[in-house]
Design an enzyme around this catalytic site. Structure first.
Site, PDB file in Angstrom:
ATOM      1  N   LEU A  30       0.826  -1.207   0.000  1.00  0.00           N
ATOM      2  CA  LEU A  30       0.000   0.000   0.000  1.00  0.00           C
ATOM      3  C   LEU A  30       0.863   1.261   0.000  1.00  0.00           C
ATOM      4  O   LEU A  30       0.323   2.361   0.065  1.00  0.00           O
ATOM      5  CB  LEU A  30      -0.926  -0.005   1.219  1.00  0.00           C
ATOM      6  CG  LEU A  30      -2.033  -1.062   1.148  1.00  0.00           C
ATOM      7  CD1 LEU A  30      -2.861  -1.053   2.411  1.00  0.00           C
ATOM      8  CD2 LEU A  30      -2.920  -0.816  -0.059  1.00  0.00           C
ATOM      9  N   THR A  77      11.541  -2.992  -0.125  1.00  0.00           N
ATOM     10  CA  THR A  77      10.797  -3.922   0.724  1.00  0.00           C
ATOM     11  C   THR A  77      11.249  -5.356   0.455  1.00  0.00           C
ATOM     12  O   THR A  77      12.268  -5.583  -0.214  1.00  0.00           O
ATOM     13  CB  THR A  77       9.266  -3.720   0.531  1.00  0.00           C
ATOM     14  OG1 THR A  77       8.569  -4.506   1.504  1.00  0.00           O
ATOM     15  CG2 THR A  77       8.791  -4.094  -0.853  1.00  0.00           C
ATOM     16  N   LYS A  81      16.004  -5.598   1.484  1.00  0.00           N
ATOM     17  CA  LYS A  81      16.519  -4.563   2.398  1.00  0.00           C
ATOM     18  C   LYS A  81      17.999  -4.752   2.758  1.00  0.00           C
ATOM     19  O   LYS A  81      18.729  -3.786   2.917  1.00  0.00           O
ATOM     20  CB  LYS A  81      15.673  -4.526   3.674  1.00  0.00           C
ATOM     21  CG  LYS A  81      14.284  -3.971   3.424  1.00  0.00           C
ATOM     22  CD  LYS A  81      13.426  -3.986   4.670  1.00  0.00           C
ATOM     23  CE  LYS A  81      12.022  -3.509   4.330  1.00  0.00           C
ATOM     24  NZ  LYS A  81      11.123  -3.550   5.483  1.00  0.00           N
ATOM     25  N   ASN A 102      15.675   0.643   4.049  1.00  0.00           N
ATOM     26  CA  ASN A 102      14.303   0.620   3.518  1.00  0.00           C
ATOM     27  C   ASN A 102      13.964   1.908   2.756  1.00  0.00           C
ATOM     28  O   ASN A 102      12.897   2.012   2.168  1.00  0.00           O
ATOM     29  CB  ASN A 102      13.263   0.380   4.625  1.00  0.00           C
ATOM     30  CG  ASN A 102      12.917   1.650   5.394  1.00  0.00           C
ATOM     31  OD1 ASN A 102      13.766   2.518   5.570  1.00  0.00           O
ATOM     32  ND2 ASN A 102      11.680   1.759   5.848  1.00  0.00           N
ATOM     33  N   ASP A 117      12.329   1.982   9.434  1.00  0.00           N
ATOM     34  CA  ASP A 117      11.472   0.910   9.970  1.00  0.00           C
ATOM     35  C   ASP A 117      11.454   0.884  11.498  1.00  0.00           C
ATOM     36  O   ASP A 117      10.396   0.732  12.112  1.00  0.00           O
ATOM     37  CB  ASP A 117      11.966  -0.468   9.493  1.00  0.00           C
ATOM     38  CG  ASP A 117      11.439  -0.822   8.117  1.00  0.00           C
ATOM     39  OD1 ASP A 117      10.451  -0.215   7.672  1.00  0.00           O
ATOM     40  OD2 ASP A 117      12.028  -1.729   7.486  1.00  0.00           O
ATOM     41  N   GLY A 144      15.089 -11.323   8.618  1.00  0.00           N
ATOM     42  CA  GLY A 144      15.465 -10.567   7.420  1.00  0.00           C
ATOM     43  C   GLY A 144      15.679  -9.092   7.736  1.00  0.00           C
ATOM     44  O   GLY A 144      15.927  -8.718   8.893  1.00  0.00           O
ATOM     45  N   GLY A 145      15.552  -8.264   6.716  1.00  0.00           N
ATOM     46  CA  GLY A 145      15.816  -6.830   6.878  1.00  0.00           C
ATOM     47  C   GLY A 145      14.867  -6.180   7.868  1.00  0.00           C
ATOM     48  O   GLY A 145      15.286  -5.358   8.698  1.00  0.00           O
ATOM     49  N   ARG A 167      13.095 -19.639  10.083  1.00  0.00           N
ATOM     50  CA  ARG A 167      13.157 -20.872   9.283  1.00  0.00           C
ATOM     51  C   ARG A 167      14.609 -21.250   9.022  1.00  0.00           C
ATOM     52  O   ARG A 167      15.010 -22.404   9.188  1.00  0.00           O
ATOM     53  CB  ARG A 167      12.405 -20.614   7.959  1.00  0.00           C
ATOM     54  CG  ARG A 167      12.448 -21.737   6.961  1.00  0.00           C
ATOM     55  CD  ARG A 167      11.639 -21.380   5.744  1.00  0.00           C
ATOM     56  NE  ARG A 167      12.176 -20.216   5.023  1.00  0.00           N
ATOM     57  CZ  ARG A 167      11.645 -19.725   3.911  1.00  0.00           C
ATOM     58  NH1 ARG A 167      10.566 -20.264   3.401  1.00  0.00           N
ATOM     59  NH2 ARG A 167      12.195 -18.677   3.311  1.00  0.00           N
ATOM     60  N   THR A 168      15.418 -20.289   8.627  1.00  0.00           N
ATOM     61  CA  THR A 168      16.850 -20.544   8.420  1.00  0.00           C
ATOM     62  C   THR A 168      17.568 -20.168   9.708  1.00  0.00           C
ATOM     63  O   THR A 168      17.775 -18.985  10.001  1.00  0.00           O
ATOM     64  CB  THR A 168      17.381 -19.685   7.249  1.00  0.00           C
ATOM     65  OG1 THR A 168      16.493 -19.848   6.141  1.00  0.00           O
ATOM     66  CG2 THR A 168      18.786 -20.071   6.856  1.00  0.00           C
TER      67      THR A 168
HETATM   68  P1  ATR Z   1      12.483  -8.271   4.730  1.00  0.00           P
HETATM   69  O1  ATR Z   1      13.673  -7.518   4.279  1.00  0.00           O
HETATM   70  O2  ATR Z   1      11.207  -7.554   4.411  1.00  0.00           O
HETATM   71  O3  ATR Z   1      12.549  -8.673   6.167  1.00  0.00           O
HETATM   72  P2  ATR Z   1      13.510 -10.816   3.905  1.00  0.00           P
HETATM   73  O4  ATR Z   1      14.876 -10.355   4.211  1.00  0.00           O
HETATM   74  O5  ATR Z   1      13.274 -11.579   2.639  1.00  0.00           O
HETATM   75  O6  ATR Z   1      12.483  -9.594   3.839  1.00  0.00           O
HETATM   76  O7  ATR Z   1      12.960 -11.661   5.144  1.00  0.00           O
HETATM   77  C1  ATR Z   1      11.790 -12.390   5.078  1.00  0.00           C
HETATM   78  C2  ATR Z   1      11.692 -13.235   6.335  1.00  0.00           C
HETATM   79  O8  ATR Z   1      10.529 -14.062   6.205  1.00  0.00           O
HETATM   80  C3  ATR Z   1      12.864 -14.168   6.548  1.00  0.00           C
HETATM   81  O9  ATR Z   1      13.056 -14.323   7.939  1.00  0.00           O
HETATM   82  C4  ATR Z   1      12.365 -15.470   5.930  1.00  0.00           C
HETATM   83  O10 ATR Z   1      12.977 -16.645   6.442  1.00  0.00           O
HETATM   84  P3  ATR Z   1      14.362 -17.216   5.806  1.00  0.00           P
HETATM   85  O11 ATR Z   1      15.458 -16.365   6.390  1.00  0.00           O
HETATM   86  O12 ATR Z   1      14.410 -18.628   6.224  1.00  0.00           O
HETATM   87  O13 ATR Z   1      14.241 -17.027   4.316  1.00  0.00           O
HETATM   88  C5  ATR Z   1      10.928 -15.427   6.346  1.00  0.00           C
HETATM   89  N1  ATR Z   1      10.092 -16.264   5.499  1.00  0.00           N
HETATM   90  C6  ATR Z   1       9.730 -16.016   4.219  1.00  0.00           C
HETATM   91  N2  ATR Z   1       8.922 -16.999   3.758  1.00  0.00           N
HETATM   92  C7  ATR Z   1       8.772 -17.889   4.786  1.00  0.00           C
HETATM   93  C8  ATR Z   1       8.055 -19.117   4.965  1.00  0.00           C
HETATM   94  N3  ATR Z   1       7.314 -19.634   3.981  1.00  0.00           N
HETATM   95  N4  ATR Z   1       8.132 -19.744   6.158  1.00  0.00           N
HETATM   96  C9  ATR Z   1       8.866 -19.220   7.170  1.00  0.00           C
HETATM   97  N5  ATR Z   1       9.555 -18.064   7.069  1.00  0.00           N
HETATM   98  C10 ATR Z   1       9.523 -17.406   5.911  1.00  0.00           C
END
Ligand code: ATR
Length: 294
Positions: A30, A77, A81, A102, A117, A144-145, A167-168
């Site tokens: 948005l 986004t 980031k 961001n 952020d 993540g970011g 997850r990671t």
């Molecule tokens: P942003 O910069 O907006 O934070 P990002 O760096 O891509 O975006 O981070 C996305 C987060 O969502 C990460 O923590 C990602 O987990 P991974 O580090 O394992 O990739 C998490 N994420 C995205 N899809 C996911 C899913 N299906 N299940 C669990 N975590 C997920």
């Protein structure tokens, strides 16, 4: 020239400044409707457009900004980031501390990377939930970011213990080490099935989802809702859908539940001020967003 996007009518000339949102995906965002409303309310000849780009294309996209005479500024986004942090020419103090960008500000052909952020998140917590992080334990989903900005701002605001679940797991551990090292606040990084998670969630007063899980209408909560303690505040950075499964389940369990609309607004208002030197009409921004998701 005049075009319509959602409920906003845009007026701009061929001399308009162009503002850009980089992400993948971006269709859910948005920010375009919100920032275009702010530009119109301020009477600025400009338009804000989404630019969907994969990670591999981001360096070339940023390079093109350096030669773009009418570049007004940009947002970054999911999932760019952290990559943006490495691609800009200089950094604000906040962005350098957080390790993620961001917001991009044009500085005479050079790109200044900023991060609004954390400030936007803290303001939303305080104004919408009357929540002050000082002395609090927090569990954060994602690494993540966005998680970097959220974790860092909470630590700086006096939170005493951060648990980062991702997850990671390596990414969670690396962010926890970073927060611990830079702020001295106790932080631990865990994988999604770690046996310490239930106790950590029950002990905390704030749970934050920074992952993209919840953007899809059938996405499950990123956590077993049975673990949530009644009275805790559950904050989902996702603002569309307005109520994610996490927030729905949290409310059912007697938690306070808050979506990411306030953070979107406040981080966006700060970005607008950096680009234009003007304070935007937050009322116009809020109204534009509410009109679309109501
Ligand atoms: P942003 O910069 O907006 O934070 P990002 O760096 O891509 O975006 O981070 C996305 C987060 O969502 C990460 O923590 C990602 O987990 P991974 O580090 O394992 O990739 C998490 N994420 C995205 N899809 C996911 C899913 N299906 N299940 C669990 N975590 C997920």
């Amino acid at each position: 020239m005049c075009l319509r996007r959602d409920s906003i009518s845009l007026r701009f000339t061929a001399a308009a400044k162009v503002f850009i949102l980089f992400g993948d995906p971006v269709a859910h965002s948005l920010s375009p409707v919100m920032q275009n409303a702010a530009l119109q309310a301020a009477g600025i000849d400009g338009l804000y457009i989404p630019w969907r780009v994969q990670s591999a294309g981001l360096p070339a996209a940023f390079e093109s900004l350096r030669g773009m005479e009418n570049f007004g500024g940009a947002n970054v986004t999911i999932p760019h980031k952290e990559q943006a942090f490495a691609l800009v020419d200089t950094l604000t103090k906040e962005a350098a501390a957080v390790g993620a960008v961001n917001t991009i500000v044009a500085r005479g052909g050079r790109l200044l990377g900023a991060n609004t952020d954390g400030q936007g998140f803290l303001r939303s917590l305080q104004e919408e939930a009357d929540f002050l992080p000082c002395g609090k334990r927090v569990v954060i989903f994602g690494a993540g970011g966005a998680a970097r900005a959220v974790s860092f701002s909470l630590a700086e605001a006096g939170a005493v213990e951060l648990t980062i679940v991702n997850r990671t797991v390596e990414r969670a551990q690396s962010l926890a080490e970073f927060v611990d090292r830079e702020t001295g606040v106790s932080a631990i990084g865990l994988g999604p099935d770690d046996p310490h998670i239930p106790a950590r969630v029950r002990d905390c007063t704030l749970v934050v989802n920074t992952t993209s899980v919840g953007l899809g209408p059938s996405d499950p909560p990123p956590i077993d809702p049975a673990l949530l303690r009644p009275g805790a505040l559950v904050y989902d950075l996702i603002y569309r859908p307005r109520e994610t499964a996490l927030l729905r389940e949290a409310e059912k369990r007697g938690c306070r539940a808050l979506g990411g609309l306030g953070m979107l607004l406040y981080q966006g208002a700060l970005a607008f001020a950096l680009w234009t030197g003007q304070t935007p009409s937050e009322e116009a921004m809020r109204q534009a967003v509410v009109d679309v998701i109501a």
